[in-house]
Design a protein around this motif. Structure first.
Motif, PDB file in Angstrom:
ATOM      1  N   ALA A 132       0.833  -1.205   0.000  1.00 34.98           N
ATOM      2  CA  ALA A 132       0.000   0.000   0.000  1.00 34.98           C
ATOM      3  C   ALA A 132       0.868   1.257   0.000  1.00 34.98           C
ATOM      4  CB  ALA A 132      -0.919   0.007   1.213  1.00 34.98           C
ATOM      5  N   ARG A 133       0.524   2.205  -0.866  1.00 38.86           N
ATOM      6  CA  ARG A 133       1.294   3.451  -0.963  1.00 38.86           C
ATOM      7  C   ARG A 133       0.467   4.681  -0.613  1.00 38.86           C
ATOM      8  NH1 ARG A 133       3.317   3.508  -6.845  1.00 38.86           N
ATOM      9  NH2 ARG A 133       4.104   5.531  -6.169  1.00 38.86           N
ATOM     10  N   PHE A 134      -0.826   4.510  -0.443  1.00 38.94           N
ATOM     11  CA  PHE A 134      -1.662   5.598   0.052  1.00 38.94           C
ATOM     12  C   PHE A 134      -2.756   5.004   0.927  1.00 38.94           C
ATOM     13  CE2 PHE A 134      -4.024   4.365  -3.720  1.00 38.94           C
ATOM     14  CZ  PHE A 134      -5.362   4.631  -3.438  1.00 38.94           C
ATOM     15  N   ALA A 135      -3.432   5.867   1.685  1.00 41.04           N
ATOM     16  CA  ALA A 135      -4.452   5.394   2.615  1.00 41.04           C
ATOM     17  C   ALA A 135      -5.647   6.339   2.587  1.00 41.04           C
ATOM     18  CB  ALA A 135      -3.876   5.295   4.030  1.00 41.04           C
ATOM     19  N   LYS A 136      -6.724   5.900   3.240  1.00 48.36           N
ATOM     20  CA  LYS A 136      -7.939   6.719   3.297  1.00 48.36           C
ATOM     21  C   LYS A 136      -8.573   6.625   4.675  1.00 48.36           C
ATOM     22  CE  LYS A 136     -12.098   5.811   2.634  1.00 48.36           C
ATOM     23  NZ  LYS A 136     -13.457   5.385   2.244  1.00 48.36           N
ATOM     24  N   TRP A 137      -9.073   7.765   5.143  1.00 50.47           N
ATOM     25  CA  TRP A 137      -9.809   7.847   6.420  1.00 50.47           C
ATOM     26  C   TRP A 137     -11.005   8.757   6.185  1.00 50.47           C
ATOM     27  CZ3 TRP A 137      -8.198   6.391  11.644  1.00 50.47           C
ATOM     28  CH2 TRP A 137      -8.987   6.921  12.660  1.00 50.47           C
ATOM     29  N   ARG A 138     -12.196   8.282   6.544  1.00 49.73           N
ATOM     30  CA  ARG A 138     -13.430   9.014   6.300  1.00 49.73           C
ATOM     31  C   ARG A 138     -14.026   9.530   7.602  1.00 49.73           C
ATOM     32  NH1 ARG A 138     -18.900   6.403   5.845  1.00 49.73           N
ATOM     33  NH2 ARG A 138     -20.325   7.830   4.758  1.00 49.73           N
ATOM     34  N   VAL A 173       0.768   8.250   1.403  1.00 46.19           N
ATOM     35  CA  VAL A 173      -0.006   9.458   1.129  1.00 46.19           C
ATOM     36  C   VAL A 173      -1.396   9.328   1.768  1.00 46.19           C
ATOM     37  CG1 VAL A 173      -1.185  10.769  -0.688  1.00 46.19           C
ATOM     38  CG2 VAL A 173       1.198  10.072  -0.987  1.00 46.19           C
ATOM     39  N   PRO A 174      -1.781  10.277   2.623  1.00 45.99           N
ATOM     40  CA  PRO A 174      -3.117  10.212   3.204  1.00 45.99           C
ATOM     41  C   PRO A 174      -4.163  10.875   2.302  1.00 45.99           C
ATOM     42  CG  PRO A 174      -1.891  12.007   4.200  1.00 45.99           C
ATOM     43  CD  PRO A 174      -0.964  11.349   3.198  1.00 45.99           C
ATOM     44  N   ILE A 175      -5.247  10.168   2.065  1.00 48.81           N
ATOM     45  CA  ILE A 175      -6.430  10.803   1.487  1.00 48.81           C
ATOM     46  C   ILE A 175      -7.315  11.207   2.658  1.00 48.81           C
ATOM     47  CG2 ILE A 175      -8.514  10.457   0.134  1.00 48.81           C
ATOM     48  CD1 ILE A 175      -7.027   8.778  -1.775  1.00 48.81           C
ATOM     49  N   VAL A 176      -7.563  12.482   2.770  1.00 55.07           N
ATOM     50  CA  VAL A 176      -8.347  13.049   3.864  1.00 55.07           C
ATOM     51  C   VAL A 176      -9.782  13.214   3.377  1.00 55.07           C
ATOM     52  CG1 VAL A 176      -8.606  15.060   5.364  1.00 55.07           C
ATOM     53  CG2 VAL A 176      -6.312  14.175   4.834  1.00 55.07           C
ATOM     54  N   GLU A 177     -10.717  12.487   4.004  1.00 49.96           N
ATOM     55  CA  GLU A 177     -12.097  12.454   3.518  1.00 49.96           C
ATOM     56  C   GLU A 177     -13.084  12.960   4.576  1.00 49.96           C
ATOM     57  OE1 GLU A 177     -15.454   9.363   1.671  1.00 49.96           O
ATOM     58  OE2 GLU A 177     -13.506   8.603   2.292  1.00 49.96           O
ATOM     59  N   PRO A 178     -13.355  14.263   4.586  1.00 54.12           N
ATOM     60  CA  PRO A 178     -14.418  14.777   5.445  1.00 54.12           C
ATOM     61  C   PRO A 178     -15.722  14.816   4.638  1.00 54.12           C
ATOM     62  CG  PRO A 178     -13.102  16.596   4.608  1.00 54.12           C
ATOM     63  CD  PRO A 178     -12.610  15.344   3.926  1.00 54.12           C
ATOM     64  N   GLU A 179     -16.607  13.868   4.865  1.00 59.81           N
ATOM     65  CA  GLU A 179     -17.817  13.774   4.051  1.00 59.81           C
ATOM     66  C   GLU A 179     -19.011  14.411   4.738  1.00 59.81           C
ATOM     67  OE1 GLU A 179     -20.831  10.647   1.788  1.00 59.81           O
ATOM     68  OE2 GLU A 179     -19.147   9.851   2.937  1.00 59.81           O
ATOM     69  N   ARG A 197     -17.453  25.245   6.578  1.00 60.51           N
ATOM     70  CA  ARG A 197     -17.072  25.143   7.996  1.00 60.51           C
ATOM     71  C   ARG A 197     -16.159  23.953   8.227  1.00 60.51           C
ATOM     72  NH1 ARG A 197     -22.273  24.361  11.340  1.00 60.51           N
ATOM     73  NH2 ARG A 197     -20.753  24.045  13.030  1.00 60.51           N
ATOM     74  N   VAL A 198     -16.529  22.823   7.631  1.00 59.98           N
ATOM     75  CA  VAL A 198     -15.767  21.593   7.833  1.00 59.98           C
ATOM     76  C   VAL A 198     -14.368  21.709   7.229  1.00 59.98           C
ATOM     77  CG1 VAL A 198     -15.645  19.145   7.222  1.00 59.98           C
ATOM     78  CG2 VAL A 198     -17.820  20.131   7.993  1.00 59.98           C
ATOM     79  N   LEU A 199     -14.280  22.169   5.989  1.00 62.26           N
ATOM     80  CA  LEU A 199     -12.967  22.277   5.338  1.00 62.26           C
ATOM     81  C   LEU A 199     -12.051  23.254   6.080  1.00 62.26           C
ATOM     82  CD1 LEU A 199     -14.019  22.269   1.580  1.00 62.26           C
ATOM     83  CD2 LEU A 199     -12.909  20.421   2.847  1.00 62.26           C
ATOM     84  N   LYS A 200     -12.614  24.341   6.575  1.00 64.70           N
ATOM     85  CA  LYS A 200     -11.812  25.308   7.331  1.00 64.70           C
ATOM     86  C   LYS A 200     -11.166  24.645   8.548  1.00 64.70           C
ATOM     87  CE  LYS A 200     -12.215  29.874   9.536  1.00 64.70           C
ATOM     88  NZ  LYS A 200     -11.826  29.506  10.934  1.00 64.70           N
ATOM     89  N   MET A 216      -0.493  15.064   0.269  1.00 59.75           N
ATOM     90  CA  MET A 216      -1.792  14.514   0.645  1.00 59.75           C
ATOM     91  C   MET A 216      -2.792  14.782  -0.472  1.00 59.75           C
ATOM     92  SD  MET A 216      -3.724  17.327   3.029  1.00 59.75           S
ATOM     93  CE  MET A 216      -5.303  16.890   2.272  1.00 59.75           C
ATOM     94  N   LEU A 217      -3.931  14.137  -0.399  1.00 52.87           N
ATOM     95  CA  LEU A 217      -5.046  14.401  -1.301  1.00 52.87           C
ATOM     96  C   LEU A 217      -6.304  14.603  -0.469  1.00 52.87           C
ATOM     97  CD1 LEU A 217      -4.393  11.666  -4.034  1.00 52.87           C
ATOM     98  CD2 LEU A 217      -3.851  14.105  -4.193  1.00 52.87           C
ATOM     99  N   LEU A 218      -7.223  15.393  -0.996  1.00 51.53           N
ATOM    100  CA  LEU A 218      -8.494  15.662  -0.326  1.00 51.53           C
ATOM    101  C   LEU A 218      -9.608  14.925  -1.043  1.00 51.53           C
ATOM    102  CD1 LEU A 218     -10.053  17.398   1.839  1.00 51.53           C
ATOM    103  CD2 LEU A 218     -10.406  19.070  -0.005  1.00 51.53           C
ATOM    104  N   LYS A 219     -10.473  14.251  -0.262  1.00 49.82           N
ATOM    105  CA  LYS A 219     -11.631  13.560  -0.834  1.00 49.82           C
ATOM    106  C   LYS A 219     -12.899  14.132  -0.201  1.00 49.82           C
ATOM    107  CE  LYS A 219     -13.755   9.033  -1.652  1.00 49.82           C
ATOM    108  NZ  LYS A 219     -13.581   7.555  -1.666  1.00 49.82           N
TER     109      LYS A 219
END
Length: 339
Positions: A132-138, A173-179, A197-200, A216-219
């Motif tokens: 694994a070279r990147f990850a995801k957290w929601r 690489v973290p994928i940052v997922e604020p859904e 508000r959330v992204l800030k 990083m990447l944003l999802k």
């Protein structure tokens, strides 16, 4: 942390005209997907379905990365090759979902907090060894008349930032997922306000944890009215509101934004992404990280039958190709009727 490794992986995932297949459904979620076609959720059936997706010829022209569930990362294709190697050999970056799911937030049980930080450093080391070279957290944010609270936003932003820092420490690489969920009755203006508000808060937390934005990447969710809203926005309204919100809150140092589909129909998720990319160059790349919106036609075609694998792969290939076009702003609805 090796900043160049992180930057290179992020840019590889954001290759023009390519996006991410989210095949990281938890055991419970994949059971529901398989039940929809009357297939039992055994490990063998889960492996057969993922094998169908990962061995589709030519899909690497449109898919740059695949998010795997932990079980899948350690499974192999029918010929015995580990799935991570199958993907890497096709030029597709293997990734891994590392969160443990959303649970009731303490003292605010109507809201959610994502768990999984305990032991994450050690798990990341094992995932990296497996390829694994990147990850995801929601993180999950709901909209109601009273929600989300600042407490919910703050705690989820903090967890996302801690996760991202641990990933980068491991050169993942973290994928940052604020859904922000689209399940409610809210209109598009409310979604835009809450998403902002959330992204800030998320980027404040990332800065506080010394996360390298270039690595990083944003999802995020698209800015869209809730499913129960009586007024649904047009494709152009969604594109304009989403880009406006992102420009206000996402630093230009972030190399890419890979949208979740969030329950949109296959074609609508594609059309929204396409409309955004047709508006010209943005500070960050815009692509997709879709699960159901890429897989649904393939799942329906497969029906759990070996003789249907080829037609299911064609259905998946078509959705990947159409979304690859949308990632460059060259999609048209006529592509849906093409063979």
């Amino acid at each position: 942390m090796n900043p160049e490794t992180l930057k290179n992986t992020a840019h590889e995932i954001m290759s023009p005209g390519k996006g991410i297949l989210a095949a990281d459904e938890s055991t419970g979620t994949i059971a529901k997907r398989l039940a929809s076609i009357d297939v039992e959720s055994t490990e063998a059936n889960r492996q057969a379905y993922r094998n169908l997706l990962f061995t589709t010829d030519g899909v690497e022209n449109y898919i740059s990365g695949v998010i795997l569930f932990e079980e899948t990362l350690f499974q192999s294709a029918d010929d015995g090759t580990p799935f991570a190697k199958v993907l890497a050999d096709k030029g597709v970056v293997p990734g891994i979902k590392v969160d443990k799911g959303a649970k009731p937030l303490a003292l605010a049980s109507d809201e959610k907090i994502t768990e999984g930080l305990d032991g994450l450093r050690e798990r990341l080391a094992e995932y990296a060894k497996a390829g694994a070279r990147f990850a995801k957290w929601r993180g999950v944010i709901d909209i109601t008349d009273e929600q989300p609270s600042d407490y919910c936003i703050d705690t989820n932003a903090h967890a996302l930032a801690r996760y991202a820092a641990l990933c980068q420490e491991a050169d993942i690489v973290p994928i940052v997922e604020p859904e922000v969920l689209m399940d409610g009755e809210h209109d598009i203006a409310t979604c835009e306000r809450v998403t902002g508000r959330v992204l800030k808060k998320v980027f404040e937390a990332l800065d506080g944890q010394n996360v390298l934005l270039e690595g990083m990447l944003l999802k995020p969710n698209m800015v869209i009215a809730g499913k129960k809203s009586q007024k649904q926005a047009s494709v152009d309204e969604v594109a304009d509101a989403t880009l406006r919100c992102l420009r206000r809150h996402v630093p230009a140092a972030v190399p890419g934004i890979v949208f979740l589909s969030g329950g949109q129909s296959d074609e609508l998720a594609t059309a929204h992404l396409n409309a955004m990319n047709q508006r010209g160059e943005q500070p960050w790349g815009l692509s997709f990280s879709y699960g159901r919106a890429l897989q649904a036609p393939a799942l329906a075609a497969w029906q759990g039958k070996p003789e249907n694998v080829e037609v299911a792969q064609k259905a998946y290939h078509k959705r990947a190709k159409n979304n690859g076009a949308a990632a460059q702003g060259s999609y048209s609805s006529d592509m849906e009727s093409a063979a």
